[in-house]
Design an enzyme around this catalytic site. Structure first.
Site, short mmCIF file in Angstrom:
data_model
loop_
_atom_site.label_atom_id
_atom_site.label_comp_id
_atom_site.label_asym_id
_atom_site.label_seq_id
_atom_site.Cartn_x
_atom_site.Cartn_y
_atom_site.Cartn_z
N ARG A 93 91.60 55.43 54.57
CA ARG A 93 90.99 56.68 55.05
C ARG A 93 90.01 56.39 56.20
NH1 ARG A 93 90.49 61.10 50.30
NH2 ARG A 93 92.56 60.77 49.47
N LEU B 277 81.08 57.45 24.30
CA LEU B 277 82.18 57.57 25.27
C LEU B 277 82.22 56.32 26.13
CD1 LEU B 277 84.32 59.47 26.66
CD2 LEU B 277 82.49 60.11 28.25
N HIS C 40 83.87 65.96 48.10
CA HIS C 40 83.62 64.83 47.20
C HIS C 40 82.31 65.06 46.42
CE1 HIS C 40 87.08 62.93 48.77
NE2 HIS C 40 86.56 62.59 49.93
N ARG D 30 85.21 67.17 54.45
CA ARG D 30 85.82 66.66 53.22
C ARG D 30 84.77 66.04 52.29
NH1 ARG D 30 91.06 65.63 52.87
NH2 ARG D 30 90.64 63.78 51.65
N ASP E 14 92.06 64.92 42.09
CA ASP E 14 92.60 65.27 43.40
C ASP E 14 92.16 66.65 43.85
OD1 ASP E 14 94.18 64.12 45.29
OD2 ASP E 14 95.80 63.77 43.87
N GLY E 15 91.99 66.80 45.12
CA GLY E 15 91.79 68.14 45.69
C GLY E 15 90.42 68.35 46.30
N ASN E 16 89.58 67.34 46.32
CA ASN E 16 88.24 67.49 46.90
C ASN E 16 88.32 67.88 48.37
OD1 ASN E 16 87.33 66.54 44.49
ND2 ASN E 16 86.80 64.50 45.23
N ASP F 175 94.42 51.97 48.02
CA ASP F 175 94.99 52.53 49.25
C ASP F 175 94.04 53.47 49.96
OD1 ASP F 175 97.48 51.23 49.37
OD2 ASP F 175 98.24 52.48 47.75
C1 FPP Z 1 91.09 62.53 45.82
O1 FPP Z 1 91.11 63.82 46.39
C2 FPP Z 1 89.72 62.17 45.51
C3 FPP Z 1 89.11 61.03 45.91
C4 FPP Z 1 89.79 59.99 46.70
C5 FPP Z 1 87.70 60.78 45.61
C6 FPP Z 1 87.25 61.15 44.23
C7 FPP Z 1 85.79 61.07 44.20
C8 FPP Z 1 84.97 61.94 43.60
C9 FPP Z 1 85.42 63.05 42.72
C10 FPP Z 1 83.53 61.77 43.87
C11 FPP Z 1 82.68 61.52 42.71
C12 FPP Z 1 83.16 60.47 41.80
C13 FPP Z 1 82.34 59.78 41.02
C14 FPP Z 1 82.91 58.87 40.04
C15 FPP Z 1 80.89 59.89 41.13
P1 FPP Z 1 91.30 64.01 47.95
O2 FPP Z 1 90.02 63.80 48.63
O3 FPP Z 1 92.39 63.12 48.40
O4 FPP Z 1 91.65 65.51 48.07
P2 FPP Z 1 92.83 66.15 48.93
O5 FPP Z 1 94.09 65.71 48.24
O6 FPP Z 1 92.56 67.61 48.80
O7 FPP Z 1 92.70 65.66 50.32
#
Ligand code: FPP
Length: 232
Positions: free
Chosen positions: A53, A113, A19, A15, A2-4, A49
Site C-alpha cells: 500500500r 479473552l 482505519h 482512507r 475489511d471495508g475501512n 501483502d
Molecule cells: C482492510 O480494509 C483493513 C486493513 C488493512 C486495516 C485494518 C486496521 C484496522 C481496523 C485499524 C485498527 C486495528 C487495530 C488492531 C487497532 P481496507 O482498508 O482494505 O478497506 P477497503 O477494502 O474498503 O479498501
C-alpha cells in the site's frame, strides 16, 4: 476487518479516517466477545501483502496500532484480555516492537479473552516457517505441525483451530489468513463495512454459526457447535 477504506471514501474522507473508525469497531467487538462465548479472537490488522500500500497509509496504520496498544493496555488488563500480536516482527519499527512486547507482558495474565492481532501476517509464510522448523522431524504429526505454526507466528499461548471466520464488506476471499487453522472453520460473509460492524453484528454472526451443522467430514453432527475461536 475489511471495508475501512470504502467507509472513508463514502464520506469523502481519507482512507486513514476509515482505519481510525475501524479501531472503534475493534474495541466494541473485543468488549462483547467474552459474553458471546468467544475465548480466542483473531483480528487481521495488516497482511504481509499490505506493505504494497502507499507508504503514508502503511505509516498511518503502524501509528494507529501503536496508539491502540498504548491506549487500550490498561482496559485489557482490567478486562482480562490477553493481547498477542501474531505474524512477523522483524519488519516492524523498533518502537512498535517494544510497544507490542510491553503490551503482551502487561496483559499476559488475562484469561477472559485471548486477543490475537495479526500484523505483518501471511499464512503461507507461516506454514513455510513451520515446515522449515520441522525439517528434521520425520513425518511430523498434525499436532506437532500446529505447535510449530503457533511458534512461527508468536502465538502465545498456542491457539486452537478457528471455529468461525467472519469477513466484512462483502468480500469473499481468504486472503492468506489462517489457512491451516481454518481447515474446518465456518465461513460467514457480511456486507457491512468493518467500521459499521458492532456488538449486534457479532451476536448475529454467532447465532448464525450455532445453526450450522458441523460434521468435520463425518455423517452425523457428532460435534457440538460451541464457538470458541473467531477470526475477522
Ligand atoms: C482492510 O480494509 C483493513 C486493513 C488493512 C486495516 C485494518 C486496521 C484496522 C481496523 C485499524 C485498527 C486495528 C487495530 C488492531 C487497532 P481496507 O482498508 O482494505 O478497506 P477497503 O477494502 O474498503 O479498501
Amino acid at each position: 476487518m475489511d471495508g475501512n477504506g470504502r467507509w472513508a471514501e463514502q464520506r469523502g474522507e481519507q482512507r486513514t479516517a476509515g482505519h481510525r473508525a475501524g479501531a472503534s469497531s475493534v474495541r466494541r467487538v473485543i468488549e462483547s466477545a467474552p459474553d458471546l462465548g468467544i475465548s480466542t479472537l483473531t483480528l487481521y490488522a495488516f497482511s504481509s501483502d499490505n506493505w504494497k500500500r502507499p507508504p503514508h497509509e502503511v505509516e498511518a496504520l503502524m501509528v494507529l496500532f501503536a496508539e491502540y496498544l498504548a491506549d487500550e493496555c490498561q482496559r485489557c488488563i482490567d478486562n482480562g484480555v490477553r493481547v498477542n500480536v501474531i505474524g512477523r516482527r522483524d519488519r516492524l519499527s523498533a518502537p512498535l516492537r517494544a510497544r507490542i512486547a510491553q503490551t503482551e507482558r502487561a496483559t499476559a495474565h488475562g484469561t477472559t479473552l485471548h486477543l490475537r492481532i495479526a500484523v505483518d501476517y501471511s499464512a503461507r509464510d507461516a506454514i513455510v516457517r513451520a515446515a522449515a522448523q520441522l525439517s528434521r522431524t520425520p513425518a511430523p504429526s498434525r499436532r506437532a505441525f500446529s505447535d510449530a505454526l503457533n511458534a512461527a507466528i508468536n502465538s502465545r499461548p498456542a491457539a486452537p483451530d478457528v471455529d468461525l471466520l467472519i469477513r466484512t464488506s462483502g468480500e469473499q476471499r481468504l486472503s492468506d489468513y489462517l489457512l491451516w487453522e481454518c481447515a474446518y472453520a465456518e465461513l460467514l460473509f457480511c456486507e457491512k463495512l468493518w467500521p459499521d460492524f458492532g456488538e449486534q453484528d457479532l451476536a448475529r454472526a454467532i447465532e448464525a454459526y450455532r445453526l450450522r451443522e458441523r460434521r468435520f467430514g463425518a455423517t452425523s453432527p457428532a460435534a457440538a457447535s460451541a464457538v470458541a475461536s473467531v477470526a475477522a
